[in-house]
Design a protein around this motif. Structure first.
Motif, PDB file in Angstrom:
ATOM      1  N   MET B   1      54.572  28.402  69.084  1.00  0.00           N
ATOM      2  CA  MET B   1      55.146  27.062  69.258  1.00  0.00           C
ATOM      3  C   MET B   1      54.390  26.073  68.364  1.00  0.00           C
ATOM      4  O   MET B   1      53.172  26.124  68.276  1.00  0.00           O
ATOM      5  N   LYS B   2      55.150  25.178  67.717  1.00  0.00           N
ATOM      6  CA  LYS B   2      54.519  24.169  66.859  1.00  0.00           C
ATOM      7  C   LYS B   2      54.038  23.006  67.718  1.00  0.00           C
ATOM      8  O   LYS B   2      54.434  22.852  68.869  1.00  0.00           O
ATOM      9  N   LYS B   3      53.204  22.191  67.113  1.00  0.00           N
ATOM     10  CA  LYS B   3      52.643  21.041  67.819  1.00  0.00           C
ATOM     11  C   LYS B   3      53.730  20.075  68.301  1.00  0.00           C
ATOM     12  O   LYS B   3      53.728  19.654  69.469  1.00  0.00           O
ATOM     13  N   ASP B   4      54.662  19.738  67.402  1.00  0.00           N
ATOM     14  CA  ASP B   4      55.722  18.778  67.752  1.00  0.00           C
ATOM     15  C   ASP B   4      56.499  19.239  68.973  1.00  0.00           C
ATOM     16  O   ASP B   4      56.799  18.464  69.878  1.00  0.00           O
ATOM     17  N   GLU B   5      56.789  20.528  68.958  1.00  0.00           N
ATOM     18  CA  GLU B   5      57.577  21.110  70.041  1.00  0.00           C
ATOM     19  C   GLU B   5      56.820  21.011  71.372  1.00  0.00           C
ATOM     20  O   GLU B   5      57.379  20.625  72.393  1.00  0.00           O
ATOM     21  N   PHE B   6      55.531  21.344  71.304  1.00  0.00           N
ATOM     22  CA  PHE B   6      54.680  21.288  72.497  1.00  0.00           C
ATOM     23  C   PHE B   6      54.632  19.869  73.052  1.00  0.00           C
ATOM     24  O   PHE B   6      54.826  19.637  74.244  1.00  0.00           O
ATOM     25  N   GLN B   7      54.421  18.919  72.153  1.00  0.00           N
ATOM     26  CA  GLN B   7      54.331  17.522  72.579  1.00  0.00           C
ATOM     27  C   GLN B   7      55.648  17.026  73.160  1.00  0.00           C
ATOM     28  O   GLN B   7      55.668  16.315  74.157  1.00  0.00           O
ATOM     29  N   ARG B   8      56.743  17.444  72.522  1.00  0.00           N
ATOM     30  CA  ARG B   8      58.046  16.995  72.996  1.00  0.00           C
ATOM     31  C   ARG B   8      58.314  17.542  74.404  1.00  0.00           C
ATOM     32  O   ARG B   8      58.723  16.819  75.306  1.00  0.00           O
ATOM     33  N   LYS B  41      42.062  26.183  62.840  1.00  0.00           N
ATOM     34  CA  LYS B  41      43.095  26.865  63.616  1.00  0.00           C
ATOM     35  C   LYS B  41      44.483  26.376  63.203  1.00  0.00           C
ATOM     36  O   LYS B  41      44.636  25.224  62.796  1.00  0.00           O
ATOM     37  N   THR B  42      45.463  27.222  63.353  1.00  0.00           N
ATOM     38  CA  THR B  42      46.844  26.798  63.081  1.00  0.00           C
ATOM     39  C   THR B  42      47.420  26.163  64.340  1.00  0.00           C
ATOM     40  O   THR B  42      46.887  26.337  65.435  1.00  0.00           O
ATOM     41  N   GLU B  43      48.524  25.428  64.164  1.00  0.00           N
ATOM     42  CA  GLU B  43      49.154  24.792  65.318  1.00  0.00           C
ATOM     43  C   GLU B  43      49.569  25.825  66.358  1.00  0.00           C
ATOM     44  O   GLU B  43      49.454  25.588  67.554  1.00  0.00           O
ATOM     45  N   GLU B  44      50.039  26.965  65.863  1.00  0.00           N
ATOM     46  CA  GLU B  44      50.481  28.011  66.801  1.00  0.00           C
ATOM     47  C   GLU B  44      49.325  28.520  67.653  1.00  0.00           C
ATOM     48  O   GLU B  44      49.483  28.737  68.858  1.00  0.00           O
ATOM     49  N   GLN B  45      48.179  28.697  67.006  1.00  0.00           N
ATOM     50  CA  GLN B  45      47.012  29.184  67.758  1.00  0.00           C
ATOM     51  C   GLN B  45      46.603  28.175  68.831  1.00  0.00           C
ATOM     52  O   GLN B  45      46.268  28.545  69.956  1.00  0.00           O
ATOM     53  N   ILE B  46      46.658  26.913  68.454  1.00  0.00           N
ATOM     54  CA  ILE B  46      46.237  25.882  69.407  1.00  0.00           C
ATOM     55  C   ILE B  46      47.196  25.803  70.588  1.00  0.00           C
ATOM     56  O   ILE B  46      46.760  25.804  71.748  1.00  0.00           O
ATOM     57  N   SER B  52      51.290  26.894  78.727  1.00  0.00           N
ATOM     58  CA  SER B  52      52.595  26.260  78.510  1.00  0.00           C
ATOM     59  C   SER B  52      52.571  24.773  78.878  1.00  0.00           C
ATOM     60  O   SER B  52      51.793  24.365  79.728  1.00  0.00           O
ATOM     61  N   PRO B  53      53.420  23.965  78.246  1.00  0.00           N
ATOM     62  CA  PRO B  53      53.520  22.553  78.615  1.00  0.00           C
ATOM     63  C   PRO B  53      53.852  22.405  80.094  1.00  0.00           C
ATOM     64  O   PRO B  53      53.410  21.473  80.751  1.00  0.00           O
ATOM     65  N   LYS B  54      54.617  23.363  80.600  1.00  0.00           N
ATOM     66  CA  LYS B  54      55.050  23.304  81.989  1.00  0.00           C
ATOM     67  C   LYS B  54      53.852  23.338  82.940  1.00  0.00           C
ATOM     68  O   LYS B  54      53.754  22.531  83.857  1.00  0.00           O
TER      69      LYS B  54
END
Lengths: 107, 188
Positions: B1-8, B41-46, B52-54
């Motif tokens: 998952m990318k950072k933007d997606e996680f934040q959203r 680290k890459t965004e995916e690793q982070i 999960s955001p959940k």
């Protein structure tokens, strides 16, 4: 390790890490996850909770390499809480260790 | 998952938390990503290490609800806190719902008894209206006595309700400190 167990321990880890010096969130998370496997996402809610309960204060500080960082600092109340938790932890682990040793000897 | 997606995803799950707190949470998260990237680290690793955001949102919601319940222990705030904690997992359902139902039972029982006692004279009056033939002075006096007892019970219940509710909030807080939540998916 048992999941139920870890959450209380996470509390203690954060408090202990802040006893001697102030640290920022990422640093705290990395320090802990170097030693035990945790979900890094659960540290931030914990930091927020302990801050709201008055155990930490926070301040922003510029860093040389990146954006400013939010540092966490243990308050006097926090230090008191830490020592109480630490005593409880030591009592608990001493007890468990004694039981384990007795168990091993009997085998 | 990318950072933007996680934040959203996280932002969408935090709608029940006040705006200024949301902003603070997102700021902390942003800082975490920045530091992670500096660490190579890459965004995916982070995002993978964050769980999960959940789960993150659930934890944050529990702290928020508990804070509310602590500030003002009303039926509504306590119920919402209980609900949020139960959302953390099955284990919490058992240790929280049992005592909660017990609390509700005790309070409901006490209040019902006191209301019944206080209403006793009215019930006697109703009895007189419906069956005028079987009037007894004893009923009137007894019902007035019950009404008095009922008032005392109500006063007692008022204090008991306050004490029990505050005690229960403390129990909830104690549990969330010890019990799992958000740590489910990290077993190595």
């Amino acid at each position: 390790m048992n999941v139920q167990f870890k959450k209380g321990v996470l509390n203690l880890c954060v408090l202990v890490l802040l006893d001697k010096q102030d640290r920022y969130g990422y640093e705290l998370v990395q320090k802990i996850s170097d030693q035990i496997s945790i979900s890094e996402g659960s540290v931030y809610p914990l930091l927020r909770r302990l801050t709201k309960e008055g155990y930490f204060t926070t301040y922003l500080q510029e860093s040389t390499e990146g954006p400013p960082r939010k540092y966490y600092k243990l308050t006097d109340t926090g230090r008191e809480y830490l020592h109480k938790q630490l005593d409880e932890w030591r009592n608990f682990t001493d007890g468990v260790n004694t039981l384990i040793e007795e168990g091993v000897q009997n085998d | 998952m990318k950072k933007d997606e996680f934040q959203r995803d996280l932002r969408a799950l935090l709608v029940r938390i006040p705006k200024e707190e949301q902003i603070e949470i997102m700021k902390d998260l942003e800082e975490y990503f920045e530091n992670g990237k500096l660490d190579g680290k890459t965004e995916e690793q982070i995002t993978a290490s964050l769980d999960s955001p959940k789960n993150m949102a659930k934890e944050l919601l529990v702290s928020y609800r508990l804070e509310k319940a602590e500030a003002t222990a009303t039926t509504g705030t306590i119920f919402r806190a209980v609900w949020a904690i139960i959302g953390l997992g099955f284990f919490n359902l058992i240790i929280v719902l049992g005592p909660f139902l017990c609390l509700v039972g005790v309070l409901l029982g006490g209040w019902t008894a006191s209301v019944g006692f206080i209403a006793a004279p009215l019930l006697v009056l109703a009895n007189i209206v419906i069956f005028p033939g079987i009037f007894e002075w004893f009923d009137i006096f007894a019902s007035i006595a019950f009404c008095g007892i009922g008032l005392f019970v109500a006063i007692g219940m008022f204090t008991a309700t306050k004490v029990l509710m505050n005690g229960f909030v403390r129990y909830l807080k104690f549990n969330t400190k010890l019990v799992k939540g958000g740590l489910t998916h990290v077993e190595r």
